[in-house]
Write an enzyme that holds these catalytic residues in place. Structure first.
Site, PDB file in Angstrom:
ATOM      1  N   GLU D  77       0.808  -1.223   0.000  1.00  0.00           N
ATOM      2  CA  GLU D  77       0.000   0.000   0.000  1.00  0.00           C
ATOM      3  C   GLU D  77       0.841   1.273   0.000  1.00  0.00           C
ATOM      4  O   GLU D  77       0.367   2.333   0.401  1.00  0.00           O
ATOM      5  CB  GLU D  77      -0.933  -0.012   1.210  1.00  0.00           C
ATOM      6  CG  GLU D  77      -1.937  -1.165   1.176  1.00  0.00           C
ATOM      7  CD  GLU D  77      -3.096  -0.903   2.088  1.00  0.00           C
ATOM      8  OE1 GLU D  77      -4.188  -0.549   1.586  1.00  0.00           O
ATOM      9  OE2 GLU D  77      -2.916  -1.026   3.312  1.00  0.00           O
ATOM     10  N   HIS D  96      -0.470   5.566   7.432  1.00  0.00           N
ATOM     11  CA  HIS D  96      -1.653   4.743   7.130  1.00  0.00           C
ATOM     12  C   HIS D  96      -1.726   3.668   8.199  1.00  0.00           C
ATOM     13  O   HIS D  96      -0.723   3.009   8.497  1.00  0.00           O
ATOM     14  CB  HIS D  96      -1.557   4.091   5.753  1.00  0.00           C
ATOM     15  CG  HIS D  96      -2.567   2.994   5.575  1.00  0.00           C
ATOM     16  ND1 HIS D  96      -3.923   3.229   5.660  1.00  0.00           N
ATOM     17  CD2 HIS D  96      -2.433   1.655   5.356  1.00  0.00           C
ATOM     18  CE1 HIS D  96      -4.573   2.078   5.480  1.00  0.00           C
ATOM     19  NE2 HIS D  96      -3.692   1.114   5.299  1.00  0.00           N
ATOM     20  N   HIS D  98      -4.658   1.006  10.811  1.00  0.00           N
ATOM     21  CA  HIS D  98      -5.968   0.378  11.003  1.00  0.00           C
ATOM     22  C   HIS D  98      -6.449   0.547  12.440  1.00  0.00           C
ATOM     23  O   HIS D  98      -7.212  -0.283  12.924  1.00  0.00           O
ATOM     24  CB  HIS D  98      -5.885  -1.114  10.678  1.00  0.00           C
ATOM     25  CG  HIS D  98      -5.220  -1.438   9.383  1.00  0.00           C
ATOM     26  ND1 HIS D  98      -4.587  -2.627   9.143  1.00  0.00           N
ATOM     27  CD2 HIS D  98      -5.105  -0.712   8.234  1.00  0.00           C
ATOM     28  CE1 HIS D  98      -4.100  -2.631   7.904  1.00  0.00           C
ATOM     29  NE2 HIS D  98      -4.388  -1.481   7.340  1.00  0.00           N
ATOM     30  N   HIS D 167     -11.421  -0.457   6.658  1.00  0.00           N
ATOM     31  CA  HIS D 167     -10.003  -0.664   6.469  1.00  0.00           C
ATOM     32  C   HIS D 167      -9.134   0.119   7.464  1.00  0.00           C
ATOM     33  O   HIS D 167      -8.346  -0.470   8.181  1.00  0.00           O
ATOM     34  CB  HIS D 167      -9.672  -0.300   5.011  1.00  0.00           C
ATOM     35  CG  HIS D 167      -8.241  -0.449   4.620  1.00  0.00           C
ATOM     36  ND1 HIS D 167      -7.793  -0.217   3.352  1.00  0.00           N
ATOM     37  CD2 HIS D 167      -7.143  -0.794   5.332  1.00  0.00           C
ATOM     38  CE1 HIS D 167      -6.486  -0.413   3.295  1.00  0.00           C
ATOM     39  NE2 HIS D 167      -6.074  -0.765   4.485  1.00  0.00           N
TER      40      HIS D 167
END
Lengths: 252, 252, 252, 252
Positions: D77, D96, D98, D167
């Site tokens: 990603e 990024h 979760h 996500h």
């Protein structure tokens, strides 16, 4: 290290990871099918997973009976593993646990546990709930014989998880790494779903197409999966015992 | 080690476990009846359970008075233990604690705490709530004399737990291991029930038959119970002090 | 150790305890009035409480200005302490923190935080919420001058706690031990109240008589309070630095 | 230590902090723009953030391709970082992750995540939710190419955070310290908002004027920010590696 020793090492690591990640406490267990004798499997003797070492692993057959019985105490609920491994030739590893945040979904019949986060996709589009009372009446809720185990396996069907009302869950997958991952993210998915529900409205689950796309792209020994295994093993104090991704390739 | 020394060792371990598992903090205590003098019991001097060693254990009688008073500060609420042990010859061990997640059920009168998970079966089919204000009016909520202790014991009746409104709970069982197990799983059962309730509908509790089946199958020193004791003792840093299941057999 | 050194030692321990018990993180602070110069107080320089040592303690006056300024960076919000200590001669120690579970009560105007557990009795029968926007409009929410501090102190009135909308709380008590205890049990009381509310109905708070009975029976250096101080100090790794209850008697 | 070495050191520390503070687990990543070549950025190779050292940092371009490819496995990603850094010249660092408690807001479409606590002000007045399915249909939910990354960056717009349905989230800021702070307080803000909502009524968010006042008063290397960096680095076991605030001044 032989393939078998290495598999047992991985089973020990799985025990430690499940303990560290609060999937199991004193109770709960993980098993793996014998790679060369598909009608046998490995599991710890009756011992808290966090304390399991290689010397605590025993070999059982698919009736849940010990191979070369040495008199050690076995898990009362080993029949969960025996029955699922018997019913599902595709399954290589099984977990049974009481992870706290999965339990509400076993007793709140109005609400199904569904995959709402990408890491929860492997639980399938809706998790069935097995209620031991339906066929077996008033029991101590434990799965203590093959018949009960088979009924649970039937409820799981072709899926990967079945919740057990008032008790816990059983999960099944194609490898130790995969069943650990499934079992660690199952309670997280449950918490996220519960929290979203409490804000009102209906939380949006993954679509069937998304679940399929995730399953299609998944291989147990791909780098992204190994990354998690390595991370969890380090947290559980077993970082030095996992070898390299390469060592794991033949185990599927 | 004599039977008595070993019992006191177990009491020390119980103190440490209850602290590690967040059942007690600086407050809360656990006691065990004297095996040879049933009208005496052992409990720590006024000290946080996590800091208790064998030298901190004192012997009290069923009036809550010290045997051979050496002037050490005692728990203000020792009367909880004295009164329950006096009222219940079948009880060998008592815990009083303020475990956070049991507290909502003491103040939300509309909702009863019920066993919704198999490990919660030992709390009975419905846990009574004792409100000290009913008979004693405005107090500091602490059980500081025998009369209050007896009123609490009466509320507990033949059961194993009573919640104490705005304060905590008292639990009673046939052995140290059993009362620790009961007290560790009580807050977990409470959390699962609360989480299931929040999803709407009425969570399904264990049936009376299931509660009875679990009670019938339970012996404090069976391997499954020992497994938890061994696990919790290790987590609490006392794994080297628990001996073997065999050492514990005579203590019932 | 002189009385002053011992007081500063206690202030360091209080910093560590508040960090360990999740009352503060990088932000939040605790102060104590100078025992001999009531218009001065001690507080750490701008530093996360978990990292504070005796050498980090500075002396400020009730305008929030440093006594013998050595150029070290000070907490922006030291005016909270200055203003409360100025307004309240009975107060010896003040905490300001952002403890997470107190925050919902600062933004959910329909619900007051009330004492629902005995260890929460010291928050008073209802905790006021101070909204900096009411008098000061759009700010960065921090209390960065005396005027704002005085407005907050006014909201606290004769009480021991004021919530600060979207920000945290301020608490005040007659000793370091007491303000730490108040601040540790405040979030716990909040969690219990929130959990009880979610089960429906109106949770039963302590009565005014119970709050008064608890206040009447409380002395900061009584054995029951010392027990908590000793416990928390040990958890925070400062168990060897607390001396004995006797050392603390003169500090009231 | 050169400026570049020191920046990479900070990126390693950021990885460790995000792991320790439960923002990332085995998954999630943080990047920083190359200070001298604004079309390059640094990020770890495919590895759990808690295990990242300086030797694991790789240099990528804004297409997400490695500069001087040495064959090491990269994050699938990485296009999240490439696309946001390409779209936003003002952004120096991207996360990024979760983080569990941000996830409910990505699937409960009726409720927007808003800043309700002062430390959450940097998320903007309302956090947009990006649903990969809107433009890309049934995927595995991962951002695995530039087109998807650009669509996410577009959703973020001029803001600092975008939630990703089912996500996680992406966050962006002017420095490593700032993006870490934003990412640590984002789940806390989410929890406080959820808890306030459950008590009924509409929780009061920060006003636009308050959000602006906080942004206006903020500099990444001001003492109050450094205090948090120092605290988190110490908790993550990197306290000895952070240097002094002065070392960080030129990095803006």
């Amino acid at each position: 290290m032989s393939n078998l020793d290495s598999l047992i090492q991985d089973l020990v690591i799985a025990n430690r990871i499940l303990a560290k990640e609060d999937v199991v406490d004193a109770y709960g267990h993980v098993s793996v099918r014998h790679p060369d004798k598909p009608s046998h499997f490995f599991i710890a003797r009756s011992l808290a997973p966090d304390l399991v070492g290689p010397e605590d692993i025993v070999e059982l057959d698919l009736d849940g009976q010990p191979v070369g019985d040495d008199g050690r105490q076995l898990y009362l609920e080993r029949f969960i593993h025996a029955a699922i491994l018997a019913a599902r030739p595709d399954v290589m590893a099984v977990v049974h646990a009481h992870a706290e945040d999965t339990l509400p979904f076993g007793i709140a019949a109005a609400t199904k546990l569904r995959p709402v986060i990408h890491s929860g996709s492997f639980i399938g589009s809706e998790v069935p709930v097995w209620d031991i009372a339906e066929r077996f009446g008033d029991t101590n809720l434990l799965v203590t014989n093959l018949e009960q185990g088979r009924d649970l396996a039937k409820c799981m069907g072709h899926g990967s998880v079945a919740l057990m009302r008032g008790h816990g869950f059983a999960s099944a997958a194609r490898s130790i790494i995969e069943v650990v991952r499934l079992s660690v993210y199952l309670p997280r998915n449950a918490r996220v779903q519960m929290n979203a529900m409490r804000m009102g409205g209906k939380p949006k689950p993954l679509s069937k197409g998304e679940i399929a796309a995730r399953a299609a792209g998944y291989r147990p020994n791909m780098p992204e999966t190994w990354r998690a295994w390595e991370y969890w093993a380090n947290r559980a104090g077993c970082g030095d015992k996992i070898g390299t991704p390469h060592d794991h390739s033949p185990k599927g």
